[in-house]
Design an enzyme around this catalytic site. Structure first.
Site, short mmCIF file in Angstrom:
data_model
loop_
_atom_site.label_atom_id
_atom_site.label_comp_id
_atom_site.label_asym_id
_atom_site.label_seq_id
_atom_site.Cartn_x
_atom_site.Cartn_y
_atom_site.Cartn_z
N GLY A 53 34.93 107.24 80.20
CA GLY A 53 34.31 106.70 81.40
C GLY A 53 32.97 106.03 81.18
O GLY A 53 32.24 105.78 82.15
N ASP A 81 43.55 105.10 82.57
CA ASP A 81 43.78 105.59 81.21
C ASP A 81 44.97 106.54 81.24
O ASP A 81 45.29 107.10 82.30
CB ASP A 81 42.54 106.31 80.67
CG ASP A 81 42.55 106.40 79.14
OD1 ASP A 81 41.86 105.58 78.49
OD2 ASP A 81 43.25 107.28 78.60
N ASP A 97 49.75 104.32 82.60
CA ASP A 97 49.98 103.54 81.39
C ASP A 97 49.86 102.06 81.76
O ASP A 97 50.51 101.60 82.70
CB ASP A 97 51.39 103.85 80.86
CG ASP A 97 51.66 103.23 79.49
OD1 ASP A 97 51.03 102.20 79.17
OD2 ASP A 97 52.52 103.76 78.77
N ASP A 122 38.24 98.45 76.62
CA ASP A 122 37.58 98.94 75.41
C ASP A 122 38.51 99.85 74.63
O ASP A 122 38.08 100.67 73.83
CB ASP A 122 36.29 99.70 75.80
CG ASP A 122 35.46 100.10 74.60
OD1 ASP A 122 35.47 99.36 73.59
OD2 ASP A 122 34.83 101.17 74.65
N LYS A 162 38.06 94.46 73.65
CA LYS A 162 37.68 94.77 72.27
C LYS A 162 38.75 94.27 71.31
O LYS A 162 39.94 94.46 71.54
CB LYS A 162 37.50 96.28 72.10
CG LYS A 162 37.17 96.68 70.66
CD LYS A 162 36.57 98.06 70.60
CE LYS A 162 37.55 99.15 70.91
NZ LYS A 162 36.94 100.49 70.82
#
Length: 298
Positions: A53, A81, A97, A122, A162
């Site tokens: 978080g 998540d 998911d 991320d 990312k």
């Protein structure tokens, strides 16, 4: 590296805890924003692969809803998540998911039939031990996040993800660039310079014309056909690489003692938020019981 070793070595881990953040990744988003101002004017955001978080914490500080401010139940930040995440004021967390085909419609309903200004990801797969394998699975995760993002981003919105820079990262970047007018690599100082990790900051979302006429079901399949039809990179294609954050502390350095000018509390504190159901939990229990399989020598 164990928790105690990480606390002794990683100065940014200490800074994040001293500032009250759940993880050092929060500082990565802060440094990207300080350089590129990606959170200015944002009124709705989705944080994919959000555990524990850290990104969501920063979003809760910056994202202020104006469209539905009269509705007390409306929360402008959504974190998603596959692991449960401890509650955080100003954020709603879902255990979902991101490959779920119906997730996009649930997200749009959450935002009262509006699309969002910002999607962050991320996430990273569990390491397989080789750069090639890690890069392959990370690329798949990046494209999966992008596929979800094209359903929930409003025109001119921002996508930050990312990536692991490697052999195929230039092709991956070129494929993603077809969906945005502006795209740059951002490398926060919080990231270890020895790491291949960086963030693609993609702005001005615009669905390619060849996909814009597709309905929802067709678009899902057409997305992958479009992505993998792009195999050649023009020689003139280049993406800027931007370093974000002050060079005050070196993420790769070992700090057995904190610098004299360290501006945050040096008190060793426990983690702000332990993982709710970490992937290694079962392995730890088996190890305590002496039941963890060991590889024997030939």
């Amino acid at each position: 590296m164990g928790l105690a070793q990480r606390e002794r070595r990683d100065i940014w881990y200490k800074v994040a805890k001293a500032m009250g953040y759940r993880s050092r990744s929060a500082l990565k988003l802060l440094q990207i924003h300080q350089k590129l101002k990606i959170l200015d004017g944002i009124v709705s955001a989705v944080d994919l692969c959000a555990s524990p978080g850290g990104f969501s914490q920063v979003l809760a500080e910056y994202v202020k809803s104006s469209n539905h401010s009269s509705d007390a139940s409306y929360i402008p930040v959504l974190g998603i998540d596959i692991q449960p995440i401890h509650d955080l004021e100003g954020v709603e967390f879902w255990v979902q998911d991101i490959t779920d085909q119906n997730l996009y419609s649930d997200i749009i309903k959450h935002f009262m039939n509006d699309k969002v200004d910002l999607v962050l990801c991320d996430g990273a797969p569990d390491g397989f031990g080789t750069a090639f394998e890690d890069g392959y699975y990370q690329e798949d995760l990046v494209l999966t996040a992008l596929q979800l993002a094209i359903f929930i981003l409003r025109p001119d919105a921002t996508f930050v993800v990312k990536v692991f820079r490697g052999k195929n990262s230039r092709l991956l970047t070129y494929r993603i660039s077809h969906f945005f007018e502006s795209i740059v690599y951002a490398k926060p100082r919080v990231c270890r310079q020895s790491s291949c990790e960086a963030f693609l900051v993609c702005r001005k979302f615009n669905l390619p014309s060849s996909l814009s006429s597709q309905n929802v079901e067709e678009l899902r399949e057409a997305f992958w056909r479009f992505i993998y039809s792009i195999t050649d990179i023009p020689s003139e294609f280049n993406v800027d690489y931007i370093v974000c954050g002050e060079a005050k502390y070196d993420a790769d350095a070992n700090y057995p003692e904190l610098p004299e000018d360290f501006e945050y509390s040096t008190e060793v504190k426990p983690p702000l938020m332990l993982p709710t159901n970490p992937a290694y939990k079962i392995a730890c229990e088996l190890k305590k019981q002496g039941k963890l399989c060991k590889t024997g020598k030939n």
